[in-house]
Enzyme design. Structure first.
Site, short mmCIF file in Angstrom:
data_model
loop_
_atom_site.label_atom_id
_atom_site.label_comp_id
_atom_site.label_asym_id
_atom_site.label_seq_id
_atom_site.Cartn_x
_atom_site.Cartn_y
_atom_site.Cartn_z
N GLN A 132 0.72 -1.09 -0.29
CA GLN A 132 0.00 -0.07 0.00
C GLN A 132 0.78 1.08 -0.05
O GLN A 132 1.86 1.35 0.83
CB GLN A 132 -0.84 0.01 1.20
N TYR B 64 -6.22 10.86 3.81
CA TYR B 64 -4.91 11.13 3.32
C TYR B 64 -4.93 11.62 2.09
O TYR B 64 -6.09 12.17 1.53
CB TYR B 64 -4.07 9.81 3.34
N ARG C 219 -7.52 -5.60 12.86
CA ARG C 219 -7.27 -6.11 13.99
C ARG C 219 -7.41 -7.62 14.45
O ARG C 219 -6.51 -8.14 15.03
CB ARG C 219 -8.32 -5.29 14.98
N CYS D 128 -10.54 -11.12 18.64
CA CYS D 128 -10.18 -9.70 18.87
C CYS D 128 -11.41 -9.19 19.62
O CYS D 128 -12.44 -9.20 19.06
CB CYS D 128 -10.04 -9.04 17.56
N CYS E 201 -10.32 -3.48 21.33
CA CYS E 201 -9.83 -2.77 22.49
C CYS E 201 -8.87 -1.39 21.88
O CYS E 201 -8.62 -0.51 22.59
CB CYS E 201 -9.14 -3.45 23.64
N CYS F 76 -3.67 -2.53 20.61
CA CYS F 76 -2.65 -3.20 19.71
C CYS F 76 -1.67 -2.28 19.31
O CYS F 76 -0.38 -2.51 19.04
CB CYS F 76 -3.24 -4.04 18.40
N CYS G 73 -1.06 -7.78 19.98
CA CYS G 73 -2.35 -7.68 20.70
C CYS G 73 -2.24 -7.51 22.18
O CYS G 73 -1.42 -8.19 22.96
CB CYS G 73 -2.98 -9.04 20.58
#
Length: 374
Positions: free
Chosen positions: A100, A172, A322, A344, A347, A350, A362
């Site tokens: 990416q 972005y 996540r 997961c 929360c 991470c 995690c």
């Protein structure tokens, strides 16, 4: 009916299932954005997990395009050797990996820029996320940035990645050009949606010329900015149609940014099954309008949700972020017959270790490991 564990193709890229590891800043970059051993280790583990394809954390294409510390760059040829190690680690484990590429635009961090570099933005207006005003890009700057995207795509191909994904979401740089919330230019790159698309269209054209016809070029696209004057689904559909006409190979549909209300951010809490797949309906709107493969992301945690998305044809691929931090081998577990939901708990802990340069991990697993040591 599409199934999760079936072979598909995105252009020349053969994929063993319809799962995607969505791009995630990982906090594993070294000095000046170079690949570290920690980065290679993290991606190798993902490569073992049976994921259809992995999208890297965003790699910045110019030195003034960095947002978070410990990010990986793809702005100069000397970085290719490290990037090659990273891509090879995934491919050696039977995985596929997409780079990416990004320029953060107004979301770049001035504290991380080299001396003398300026934050670039489409228009010199208060940034909806921070309220700060940065340098409005000249046409020369725009040309430099388009060339940087093309050069980054070429580096990704040379380094052995299986494709590139343009980051056109989450407030972005590309998203800023597309969105009326950031783009108030009065030249050919601003005003109408056609003009606001021009920058992305030229980036895509340059990237395609740099990598050739067989190398997959994807995009992560906001279908809703959730900001006054920003993109809405109707505009996103028009953009998606232009992208399809211009040869995009797949569109990952996302929404929101740091400027959006907290309950509309790209990363939300998922406590119940009905909280899952909170962007799937937006993906479905885009999918109905274009033939290009559509990827949905956002709070996917269970096989039932995945099957519902695929059977209802809301998307062609399902992406998670996540859950793969908690369980890099989640897809192998589901394929083996253990289809209990991802562990997961949303929360967001991470990212704490990532901000320390130790790589994302995690928080719940860290707690368990600490207890085992005691």
């Amino acid at each position: 009916m599409p199934e999760l564990f079936e072979t598909t193709w995105i252009r020349s890229l053969e994929l063993k299932n319809r799962s995607v590891r969505s791009a995630t800043w990982s906090g594993v970059g070294g000095d000046h954005g170079y690949v570290t051993d920690r980065a290679v280790k993290l991606y190798r583990e993902l490569g073992k997990g049976g994921i259809g394809f992995i999208v890297t954390g965003y790699q910045y294409v110019l030195r003034n395009g960095i947002q978070l510390p410990f990010s990986i760059g793809i702005y100069e040829d000397d970085q290719i050797e490290g990037l090659r190690r990273l891509a090879k680690a995934v491919r050696d484990e039977g995985g596929k990996i997409i780079s990416q590429i990004v320029h953060a635009g107004a979301r770049a961090n001035p504290k991380l820029l080299p001396e003398g570099e300026e934050v670039w933005t489409p228009s010199a207006i208060p940034d909806p996320a921070s309220g700060q005003v940065f340098k409005e890009m000249t046409k020369r700057d725009i040309g430099t940035l388009i060339e940087a995207y093309a050069a980054a795509a070429a580096r990704a191909k040379k380094a052995g990645f299986d494709g590139v994904q343009l980051h056109g979401a989450h407030g972005y740089g590309i998203n800023q050009f597309l969105s009326g919330a950031w783009n108030r230019r009065g030249d050919a790159y601003g005003g109408s949606l056609k003009n606001r698309y021009r920058f992305l269209g030229e980036v895509l054209e340059a990237a395609r010329a740099a990598v050739g016809d067989d190398f997959p070029v994807l995009i992560k696209l906001n279908a809703h900015d959730y900001v006054e004057g920003g993109l809405d689904p109707e505009q996103a559909v028009q953009i998606a149609r232009r992208l399809a006409e211009d040869g995009i190979d797949a569109i990952e549909v996302s929404a929101g940014s740091a400027a959006s209300p907290k309950d509309k951010s790209p990363s939300r809490s998922v406590e119940r099954e009905e909280d899952e797949a909170y962007l799937a309906d937006l993906a479905a709107v885009v999918k109905e309008a274009v033939k290009a493969p559509i990827i949905t992301v956002g709070g996917i945690r269970s096989v039932k949700t995945v099957n519902d998305i695929l059977s209802q044809r809301k998307a062609d691929y399902v992406a998670m972020s996540r859950p793969f931090i908690r369980e890099p081998h989640l897809m192998n577990r589901w394929k083996s017959g253990d289809t209990s939901k991802a562990q997961c708990i949303s929360c967001k802990g991470c990212f704490e270790s990532g901000m320390q340069g130790l790589g994302i991990s995690c928080k719940e697993r860290r707690k368990l490991e600490e207890k085992e040591k005691q």
